[in-house]
Design a protein around this motif. Structure first.
Motif, PDB file in Angstrom:
ATOM      1  N   SER B 243       0.850  -1.197   0.000  1.00 40.35           N
ATOM      2  CA  SER B 243       0.000   0.000   0.000  1.00 40.35           C
ATOM      3  C   SER B 243       0.881   1.240   0.000  1.00 40.35           C
ATOM      4  O   SER B 243       1.659   1.439   0.931  1.00 40.35           O
ATOM      5  N   ALA B 244       0.756   2.025  -1.043  1.00 36.47           N
ATOM      6  CA  ALA B 244       1.455   3.307  -1.101  1.00 36.47           C
ATOM      7  C   ALA B 244       0.405   4.395  -0.901  1.00 36.47           C
ATOM      8  O   ALA B 244      -0.499   4.548  -1.712  1.00 36.47           O
ATOM      9  N   HIS B 245       0.501   5.070   0.201  1.00 38.62           N
ATOM     10  CA  HIS B 245      -0.451   6.137   0.542  1.00 38.62           C
ATOM     11  C   HIS B 245      -1.893   5.622   0.643  1.00 38.62           C
ATOM     12  O   HIS B 245      -2.122   4.479   1.004  1.00 38.62           O
ATOM     13  N   GLY B 246      -2.850   6.483   0.284  1.00 39.47           N
ATOM     14  CA  GLY B 246      -4.261   6.162   0.519  1.00 39.47           C
ATOM     15  C   GLY B 246      -4.678   6.842   1.810  1.00 39.47           C
ATOM     16  O   GLY B 246      -3.932   6.859   2.791  1.00 39.47           O
ATOM     17  N   ALA B 247      -5.867   7.443   1.801  1.00 34.66           N
ATOM     18  CA  ALA B 247      -6.338   8.149   2.998  1.00 34.66           C
ATOM     19  C   ALA B 247      -6.714   7.146   4.079  1.00 34.66           C
ATOM     20  O   ALA B 247      -6.305   7.264   5.229  1.00 34.66           O
ATOM     21  N   LEU B 248      -7.490   6.138   3.682  1.00 36.61           N
ATOM     22  CA  LEU B 248      -7.929   5.143   4.662  1.00 36.61           C
ATOM     23  C   LEU B 248      -7.907   3.755   4.025  1.00 36.61           C
ATOM     24  O   LEU B 248      -8.501   3.537   2.974  1.00 36.61           O
ATOM     25  N   THR B 249      -7.212   2.863   4.663  1.00 43.86           N
ATOM     26  CA  THR B 249      -7.190   1.479   4.199  1.00 43.86           C
ATOM     27  C   THR B 249      -7.496   0.564   5.374  1.00 43.86           C
ATOM     28  O   THR B 249      -6.919   0.703   6.445  1.00 43.86           O
ATOM     29  N   GLN B 273       1.896   9.123   4.589  1.00 43.03           N
ATOM     30  CA  GLN B 273       2.173  10.296   5.415  1.00 43.03           C
ATOM     31  C   GLN B 273       0.923  11.142   5.619  1.00 43.03           C
ATOM     32  O   GLN B 273      -0.067  10.973   4.918  1.00 43.03           O
ATOM     33  N   GLY B 274       0.975  12.030   6.587  1.00 36.78           N
ATOM     34  CA  GLY B 274      -0.122  12.968   6.823  1.00 36.78           C
ATOM     35  C   GLY B 274      -1.378  12.251   7.267  1.00 36.78           C
ATOM     36  O   GLY B 274      -1.375  11.541   8.261  1.00 36.78           O
ATOM     37  N   ASP B 275      -2.456  12.390   6.486  1.00 35.76           N
ATOM     38  CA  ASP B 275      -3.735  11.811   6.914  1.00 35.76           C
ATOM     39  C   ASP B 275      -3.852  10.305   6.598  1.00 35.76           C
ATOM     40  O   ASP B 275      -4.925   9.726   6.711  1.00 35.76           O
ATOM     41  N   PHE B 276      -2.743   9.705   6.232  1.00 35.93           N
ATOM     42  CA  PHE B 276      -2.702   8.261   5.945  1.00 35.93           C
ATOM     43  C   PHE B 276      -3.107   7.454   7.182  1.00 35.93           C
ATOM     44  O   PHE B 276      -2.564   7.630   8.255  1.00 35.93           O
ATOM     45  N   HIS B 277      -4.093   6.591   6.997  1.00 38.20           N
ATOM     46  CA  HIS B 277      -4.491   5.686   8.080  1.00 38.20           C
ATOM     47  C   HIS B 277      -4.578   4.293   7.477  1.00 38.20           C
ATOM     48  O   HIS B 277      -5.373   4.051   6.567  1.00 38.20           O
ATOM     49  N   ASP B 303       4.851  12.163   9.167  1.00 36.43           N
ATOM     50  CA  ASP B 303       4.015  13.372   9.286  1.00 36.43           C
ATOM     51  C   ASP B 303       2.637  13.105   9.894  1.00 36.43           C
ATOM     52  O   ASP B 303       1.621  13.543   9.369  1.00 36.43           O
ATOM     53  N   GLY B 304       2.590  12.372  10.962  1.00 40.24           N
ATOM     54  CA  GLY B 304       1.319  12.186  11.663  1.00 40.24           C
ATOM     55  C   GLY B 304       0.473  11.038  11.141  1.00 40.24           C
ATOM     56  O   GLY B 304      -0.704  10.928  11.484  1.00 40.24           O
ATOM     57  N   ALA B 305       1.039  10.193  10.302  1.00 32.67           N
ATOM     58  CA  ALA B 305       0.297   9.053   9.775  1.00 32.67           C
ATOM     59  C   ALA B 305       0.016   8.039  10.893  1.00 32.67           C
ATOM     60  O   ALA B 305       0.717   8.005  11.906  1.00 32.67           O
ATOM     61  N   VAL B 306      -1.037   7.239  10.683  1.00 30.70           N
ATOM     62  CA  VAL B 306      -1.416   6.248  11.690  1.00 30.70           C
ATOM     63  C   VAL B 306      -1.403   4.852  11.065  1.00 30.70           C
ATOM     64  O   VAL B 306      -1.975   4.641   9.991  1.00 30.70           O
ATOM     65  N   GLY B 307      -0.780   3.926  11.740  1.00 32.83           N
ATOM     66  CA  GLY B 307      -0.781   2.528  11.312  1.00 32.83           C
ATOM     67  C   GLY B 307      -1.425   1.669  12.383  1.00 32.83           C
ATOM     68  O   GLY B 307      -1.239   1.917  13.580  1.00 32.83           O
ATOM     69  N   VAL B 308      -2.215   0.697  11.940  1.00 30.95           N
ATOM     70  CA  VAL B 308      -2.898  -0.195  12.886  1.00 30.95           C
ATOM     71  C   VAL B 308      -2.625  -1.634  12.464  1.00 30.95           C
ATOM     72  O   VAL B 308      -2.664  -1.956  11.273  1.00 30.95           O
ATOM     73  N   PHE B 309      -2.319  -2.465  13.436  1.00 30.30           N
ATOM     74  CA  PHE B 309      -2.236  -3.902  13.158  1.00 30.30           C
ATOM     75  C   PHE B 309      -2.971  -4.660  14.248  1.00 30.30           C
ATOM     76  O   PHE B 309      -2.691  -4.495  15.434  1.00 30.30           O
ATOM     77  N   GLN B 310      -3.938  -5.452  13.825  1.00 29.80           N
ATOM     78  CA  GLN B 310      -4.642  -6.332  14.764  1.00 29.80           C
ATOM     79  C   GLN B 310      -4.517  -7.731  14.198  1.00 29.80           C
ATOM     80  O   GLN B 310      -5.097  -8.037  13.156  1.00 29.80           O
ATOM     81  N   GLY B 311      -3.731  -8.547  14.838  1.00 27.64           N
ATOM     82  CA  GLY B 311      -3.493  -9.872  14.276  1.00 27.64           C
ATOM     83  C   GLY B 311      -3.696 -10.948  15.307  1.00 27.64           C
ATOM     84  O   GLY B 311      -3.215 -10.843  16.429  1.00 27.64           O
TER      85      GLY B 311
END
Lengths: 251, 417
Positions: B243-249, B273-277, B303-311
Motif C-alpha cells: 500500500s502506497a499512501h491512501g487516505a484510509l485502508t 504520510q499525513g492523513d494516511f491511516h 508526518d502524523g500518519a497512523v498505522g494499525v495492526f490487529q493480528g
C-alpha cells in the motif's frame, strides 16, 4: 589538503570535552597515521570531520582544500572529497550493495555538477575494482554488509573508497577484527589508491597495520590533543614500549 | 430513548442501497447476508476491532470524496492475463489458459447450478465467527459484480485484476482452487473514491493460491477489503499487499486452516504520510494438525500518519504441531506518527509453537549517517532505509520475478515522494 586548527569538540548531550585543540595538516600525496590509547579522541576526530551528529565544535576549524567542512552536511563533505572508512560498517538489509554504491557515486557526481555514470559503465568499473579486492559478484549483489565477515566488510569499505575516488581518506581502525591475510588484502587496496593528489589519515591502535600501509608521518594522540609527531619510527617505538614513555615525555 | 447510533447508521446506509435483482442461489445468499448484517449492524467506534480505526468513512452513506486519479499499472511489462473492471463493468478475456475458468458474478448468478454457490457468502459467514465482519456482510448482500475464478490445473500465467473507474463500488470475487491446481492472482488499480471488495477463496487439498495486491500512490483512496480463505490438506495460501499512501485502508484477512499440513503466509508493506491511516486486521484459525501460518506486516509512517495492526492466531483444540508466527513492525519517521498494534494468541492445543512480536522504532541514525557519509542526500538515504525496512515483507513474495517487480515499483514510488 586537510587542515585542522585548534579543534575543540565536546559531546552534544553532556558536558564532556573530547578534543582539546587538535592541530593537524595532511598534505596531498601523504599518509598520516594517528595512534593513541583508548579514549584519546581518535574516533571522535574521524566522526567530527565526516559530520556525524552528537558532537559540538566549540572552537577551531577544519578545511578540506580550503573549504570549511564543518559547516557542511555529511553528504556535502563526501561530495567535496572526504571519505571515512568505518570501524564498524553498517548492515543495510534489503538494499543491494551495487544499488547502494551506484546511488552514492551518482549522488556525488550530481552534487558536483557531473553527469551520472551509465549502468553499463558502472558495472564495468565496479567489476574491475572488486576483482582486485577479491570481492565476487555475489558480494556485490547481496544486501550491504549483511552476512559479510569482518574482513569482507572492511574490503567492502575499501571498494567504496575505490569507487568514490575521494581526495581525503580517513580510515578508522580499519585493522580491527582482521586476521593477517585480510589485513594484507585491505592494505593492498589502500596502497593501490595512494596517489599524489590524495591524502590519507589512518587511525589505528597498533603498529601492525602500518607495516602494510607505510605512513609518511605518525602522530600520537592523547586526551584530545596530538602530543607527538614523528616519522614511521614513532610507531615502532609505540609497538616496543607502549604509550607510557611518550605520554610521560609529553606531559 | 435516544436512537442507537449504530442502528441509525445501518438504517441510513441500507436505505440508500438496493438489493440487486435476481433470485436463485445468489439471491438467497444476498438475503442471508443482509439478515446477518441486520443482526449485528454496521461497525461503530466502540466495537472491539474498530477502536483504532474510525469506521465512519466506510460506513457513511455517501463517500463525498473526489475520485482519485488512476496511477500507472504496477504490473506493466509482466505477462499476465488482464481482467479489467471498470466500475462494475467487467471484461473477461476471450481466451484463458488451460486449467482456468473465469466468469462474472452476474453471469454465474443466472445458472441454476454453479460451484460458486458453495463459496459465495459461505466463507464470509464462517469468517464472521467469532468476530463479525459487517462490512463484508454488506458486500455479500449488495455486491454489484465480481469475478468467479476456478483453477483446475497448474495455471502459470498470473491473472491480473485491474480495477478502474467507479465511484463507490462493491465487488465480490469468488475463487476456487481445485485439488492439485495452482493460480496466482494480482490486483491493482483504484476502484473509485471508496471501494468495498471481498474475495472468498477456497483452496482444496494440495491446491496453491498466490495473491499480490498493489495499491499505488493515490492519496484520496478509501479502501476496505476482506480476504476469506479456507485451506484444505497440504494446500498453500500466500498473500502480499503493498500500500502506497491512501487516505484510509482497512484490509482484513480471515484464514482458516482446516486440512492437515496446510500453509498460510500473509504479509503487507505500507507507507504513507499525513492523513494516511492504514489498518491490517488478520485472523488466522488453525483447525488441523501440523499447519504453518505466518504473518509479516511492516508500516512506515510519516508526518502524523497512523498505522494499525490487529493480528490473531487462534489454535483450536486438536490443532497439534501448529507452527504459528506473527510479526508487526513500524518505522516512525517523526514524533507525530502513531502505530497501534494488537497482537493476539489464543491456543487450545498443547503441542504447538507460536510466536509473535511487534516493534516500533525510529530511523537508525548510524545507518543514516553511513549512507550520508557516502554522499547520499538525507532524503534519499531515508528512502533507502525505508526500502530496507519494508524489504522483509516484500521478500514474502515467493516468485522471484514478481518480487523484483514489486520492489522496483516500491523504490520508484518512494523516490518520487
Amino acid at each position: 589538503m586537510l587542515e585542522i586548527r585548534n579543534l575543540h569538540v565536546k559531546l552534544e548531550e553532556e558536558d564532556k570535552q573530547i578534543l582539546r585543540g587538535v592541530d593537524l595538516t595532511v598534505e596531498a600525496g601523504k599518509v598520516h597515521a594517528i595512534m593513541g590509547p583508548n579514549g584519546s579522541g581518535k574516533s571522535t576526530l574521524s566522526y567530527v570531520l565526516s559530520g556525524r551528529d552528537g558532537y559540538e565544535v566549540t572552537d577551531g576549524t577544519a578545511t578540506l582544500g580550503g573549504e570549511d567542512i564543518l559547516a557542511m552536511e555529511p553528504e556535502e563533505r563526501a561530495a567535496a572529497g572526504l571519505f571515512l572508512a568505518f570501524q564498524y560498517p553498517v548492515e543495510i538489509p534489503g538494499v543491494g550493495n551495487m544499488t547502494f554504491l551506484r546511488t552514492a557515486v551518482n549522488a556525488q557526481r550530481k552534487a558536483r555538477g557531473q553527469e551520472e555514470v551509465s549502468a553499463g559503465d558502472f558495472l564495468k568499473l565496479i567489476r574491475e575494482k572488486a576483482k582486485a579486492l577479491k570481492i565476487d559478484a555475489d558480494m556485490l549483489k547481496r544486501p550491504v554488509n549483511v552476512g559479510f565477515s569482518g574482513g569482507e566488510k572492511k574490503r567492502n569499505e575499501i571498494l567504496q573508497m575505490a569507487m568514490l575516488e575521494p581526495k581525503m581518506c580517513i580510515l578508522d581502525e580499519t585493522d580491527s577484527g582482521l586476521d593477517v591475510d585480510a589485513m594484507k588484502l585491505v592494505a593492498e587496496g589502500v596502497n593501490a589508491l595512494r596517489d599524489e593528489g590524495r591524502g590519507f589519515l589512518v587511525i589505528t591502535h597498533y603498529q601492525r597495520l602500518l607495516n602494510h600501509i607505510r605512513p609518511d608521518v605518525v602522530h600520537i594522540m592523547s586526551e584530545g590533543r596530538i602530543v607527538q609527531t614523528g616519522g614511521p619510527e614513532l610507531a615502532l617505538e609505540v609497538e616496543e614500549n607502549g604509550y607510557g614513555n611518550i605520554l610521560e615525555g609529553a606531559a | 430513548m435516544a436512537a442507537d447510533p449504530k442502528q441509525q447508521a445501518t438504517d441510513e446506509r441500507l436505505a440508500a442501497l438496493t438489493l440487486p435483482e435476481g433470485g436463485g442461489w445468489l439471491g438467497a445468499a444476498r438475503k442471508d447476508a443482509l439478515g446477518r448484517l441486520q443482526a449485528v449492524r454496521l461497525p461503530g467506534r466502540r466495537d472491539e476491532y474498530w477502536r483504532y480505526t474510525n469506521p465512519t468513512p466506510l460506513v457513511q452513506t455517501a463517500p463525498a470524496l473526489d475520485v482519485p486519479d488512476q496511477v500507472e499499472d504496477p504490473f506493466a511489462g509482466l505477462d499476465t492475463l488482464v481482467v479489467t473492471i471498470d466500475g462494475d463493468d467487467i471484461s473477461v478475456p476471450d481466451t484463458v489458459p488451460d486449467g482456468l475458468e473465469i466468469g462474472t458474478l452476474r453471469n454465474a448468478a443466472g445458472a441454476d447450478i454453479h460451484w460458486a454457490k458453495d463459496v459465495y457468502g459461505r466463507r464470509e459467514a464462517a469468517g464472521s465467527r467469532p468476530v463479525s465482519r459487517p462490512l463484508a456482510m454488506l458486500n455479500s448482500a449488495f455486491a454489484t459484480n465480481g469475478l468467479v475464478i476456478r483453477a483446475t490445473g497448474q495455471v502459470t500465467q498470473p491473472i491480473h485484476i485491474r480495477t478502474t473507474g467507479g465511484t463507490d463500488p462493491i465487488l465480490h470475487h469468488v475463487v476456487k482452487v481445485e485439488s492439485g491446481a495452482s493460480v496466482t492472482l494480482l490486483e491493482s488499480g483504484v476502484a473509485g473514491a471508496r471501494s468495498n471488495i471481498v474475495t472468498e477463496i477456497e483452496v482444496a487439498d494440495t491446491g496453491t493460491f498466490h495473491h499480490i495486491r498493489v495499491d499505488g500512490p493515490v492519496r484520496a483512496r478509501h479502501v476496505n477489503t476482506h480476504l476469506f480463505a479456507r485451506l484444505g490438506t497440504e494446500s498453500t495460501f500466500k498473500s502480499f499487499t503493498l500500500s502506497a499512501h491512501g487516505a484510509l485502508t482497512r484490509n482484513e484477512a480471515v484464514i482458516e486452516l482446516t486440512g492437515d499440513d496446510a500453509v498460510s503466509h500473509i504479509a503487507g508493506a505500507a507507507f504513507g504520510q499525513g492523513d494516511f491511516h492504514h489498518d491490517d486486521t488478520v485472523f488466522v484459525t488453525h483447525d488441523a494438525e501440523n499447519c504453518e501460518s505466518r504473518q509479516v506486516y511492516k508500516k512506515v509512517l510519516r508526518d502524523g500518519a497512523v498505522g494499525v495492526f490487529q493480528g490473531k492466531i487462534l489454535v483450536k483444540e486438536g490443532a497439534q504441531k501448529t507452527d504459528g508466527y506473527q510479526i508487526s513492525q513500524s518505522l516512525l519517521l517523526d514524533d507525530d506518527s502513531v502505530f497501534l498494534a494488537k497482537p493476539e494468541l489464543e491456543i487450545y492445543a498443547d503441542d504447538v509453537a507460536c510466536s509473535h512480536g511487534s516493534t516500533t522504532g525510529a530511523i537508525d541514525e548510524t545507518a543514516l549517517f553511513y549512507l550520508r557519509s557516502r554522499g547520499v542526500p538525507e532524503r534519499d538515504a531515508t528512502n533507502l532505509l525505508v526500502l530496507s525496512f519494508l524489504a522483509e515483507a516484500v521478500e514474502e513474495i515467493e516468485d522471484e520475478g514478481l518480487r523484483a517487480h514489486v520492489s522496483e515499483r516500491l523504490a520508484d514510488w518512494l523516490s518520487r515522494d
